[in-house]
Design a protein around this motif. Structure first.
Motif, PDB file in Angstrom:
ATOM      1  N   TYR A 160     -13.052 -30.586  17.398  1.00  0.00           N
ATOM      2  CA  TYR A 160     -13.694 -29.733  18.219  1.00  0.00           C
ATOM      3  C   TYR A 160     -12.637 -29.416  19.446  1.00  0.00           C
ATOM      4  CZ  TYR A 160     -17.120 -28.045  21.850  1.00  0.00           C
ATOM      5  OH  TYR A 160     -17.805 -27.193  22.920  1.00  0.00           O
ATOM      6  N   PRO A 213     -12.331 -28.167  23.027  1.00  0.00           N
ATOM      7  CA  PRO A 213     -13.333 -28.305  24.027  1.00  0.00           C
ATOM      8  C   PRO A 213     -12.641 -27.087  25.177  1.00  0.00           C
ATOM      9  CG  PRO A 213     -11.581 -29.887  24.379  1.00  0.00           C
ATOM     10  CD  PRO A 213     -11.264 -29.186  22.868  1.00  0.00           C
ATOM     11  N   THR A 259     -17.249 -34.238  24.336  1.00  0.00           N
ATOM     12  CA  THR A 259     -16.846 -34.052  22.720  1.00  0.00           C
ATOM     13  C   THR A 259     -17.630 -35.070  21.749  1.00  0.00           C
ATOM     14  OG1 THR A 259     -14.926 -32.776  23.463  1.00  0.00           O
ATOM     15  CG2 THR A 259     -14.869 -34.150  21.403  1.00  0.00           C
ATOM     16  N   LEU A 274     -10.707 -34.408  18.444  1.00  0.00           N
ATOM     17  CA  LEU A 274     -10.666 -33.485  19.536  1.00  0.00           C
ATOM     18  C   LEU A 274      -9.264 -32.692  19.427  1.00  0.00           C
ATOM     19  CD1 LEU A 274     -11.560 -33.800  23.266  1.00  0.00           C
ATOM     20  CD2 LEU A 274      -9.244 -33.375  22.702  1.00  0.00           C
ATOM     21  N   CYS A 327     -10.043 -42.026  25.416  1.00  0.00           N
ATOM     22  CA  CYS A 327     -10.466 -41.656  24.160  1.00  0.00           C
ATOM     23  C   CYS A 327     -10.727 -42.891  23.131  1.00  0.00           C
ATOM     24  CB  CYS A 327      -9.098 -41.091  23.294  1.00  0.00           C
ATOM     25  SG  CYS A 327      -8.760 -39.404  23.500  1.00  0.00           S
TER      26      CYS A 327
END
Length: 288
Positions: free
Chosen positions: A5, A7, A23, A31, A60
């Protein structure tokens, strides 16, 4: 395959740790770390120290999210030599940051000046000569995309430049939202993917309208023929990209790289946008 993704819709008003958490809540394990003013911003030296890198790695881990790639945009192909040198300096630091984050891939754009493509190409090769040792020392792979308004907008021509380096760790990003700027502007996604299949490792997914349609009047630009580039990053289905053909082509070449949700047209409706986009991407790729 890594489904990631971008962001970007969170970058202006969302703290870094919340961006990572959101996310994860949207349903992504990966990400793509696109530009943020508090980390690595467009054309600037990264505003990052070791404490910030440590925090990002912890955030993360806590969210169960991995960074698939780091995305800087620098004027490393600029015909202005001072600007190019600054970009190389900025990129060297970004390579170090990418390594310190434990990420093995950096993806970027060609940049440069579309109205001075020959000089820009020469500057890009000059920058690559300076940066190749940094990438190799840090064991970082490089992925590059042709972008509207760069010195090279064609995906086919971008593939030629990438092949000319003859380095197995340099490859290509292809973005569906740029399809109408590539190779005649007809939006033939099958041809674009097939022409680059040997160097293609990253797909960005978003929709766009064909700016050349309606006799070139899809958009009314005053004055006519003004030197502008227009495209969107819409939810698939809101534009005119042939995603059925795209997914068929990706299956035909057995694509197994990074696929990133690259929609950023709806920062005021992020959850809704993801609900419109993620199921279709998964279905198209044939993944759960």
């Amino acid at each position: 395959m890594k489904l990631a993704y971008d962001p970007s819709m969170f970058r202006d008003n969302t703290p870094f740790h919340e961006m990572i958490e959101k996310t994860a809540r949207l349903g992504y394990k990966y990400l793509e770390l696109s530009p943020r003013q508090d980390f690595i911003w467009f054309y600037q030296y990264p505003k990052v120290n070791s404490a910030m890198i440590k925090d990002v790695k912890k955030w993360c881990r806590d969210a169960g999210v991995e960074i698939s790639s780091v995305l800087p945009v620098q004027q490393w192909s600029s015909p202005d030599e001072q600007e190019r040198q600054a970009a190389v300096r900025n990129m060297k630091r970004t390579i170090e940051i990418t390594s310190e984050l434990g990420v093995d891939t950096l993806n970027t754009e060609f940049s440069g000046d579309k109205f001075n493509p020959v000089a820009s190409e020469g500057q890009w090769y000059k920058s690559m000569a300076e940066l190749i040792p940094e990438f190799e020392k840090n064991h970082i792979k490089l992925e590059i995309q042709a972008h509207p308004n760069d010195f090279i907008e064609s995906s086919n021509e971008a593939a030629k430049l990438i092949r000319s380096l003859d380095l197995d760790w340099v490859s290509q990003v292809w973005c569906s939202a740029h399809a109408f700027y590539s190779d005649g502007g007809v939006g033939d996604v099958t041809k674009e993917i097939m022409d680059s299949k040997d160097v293609l490792t990253h797909i960005l997914i978003a929709d766009t309208l064909n700016y050349k349609s309606n006799f070139g009047l899809r958009y009314i630009i005053n004055p006519p023929e003004a030197p502008v580039t227009i495209h969107q990053h819409l939810n698939p289905g809101e534009g005119e990209v042939d995603f059925d053909a795209m997914y068929k082509a990706l299956k035909a070449i057995h694509f197994d790289g990074i696929v990133t949700n690259n929609v950023f047209a709806w920062p005021d409706k992020v959850d809704w946008s993801n609900e419109q986009t993620l199921p279709g991407i998964k279905k198209g790729l044939g993944i759960n």
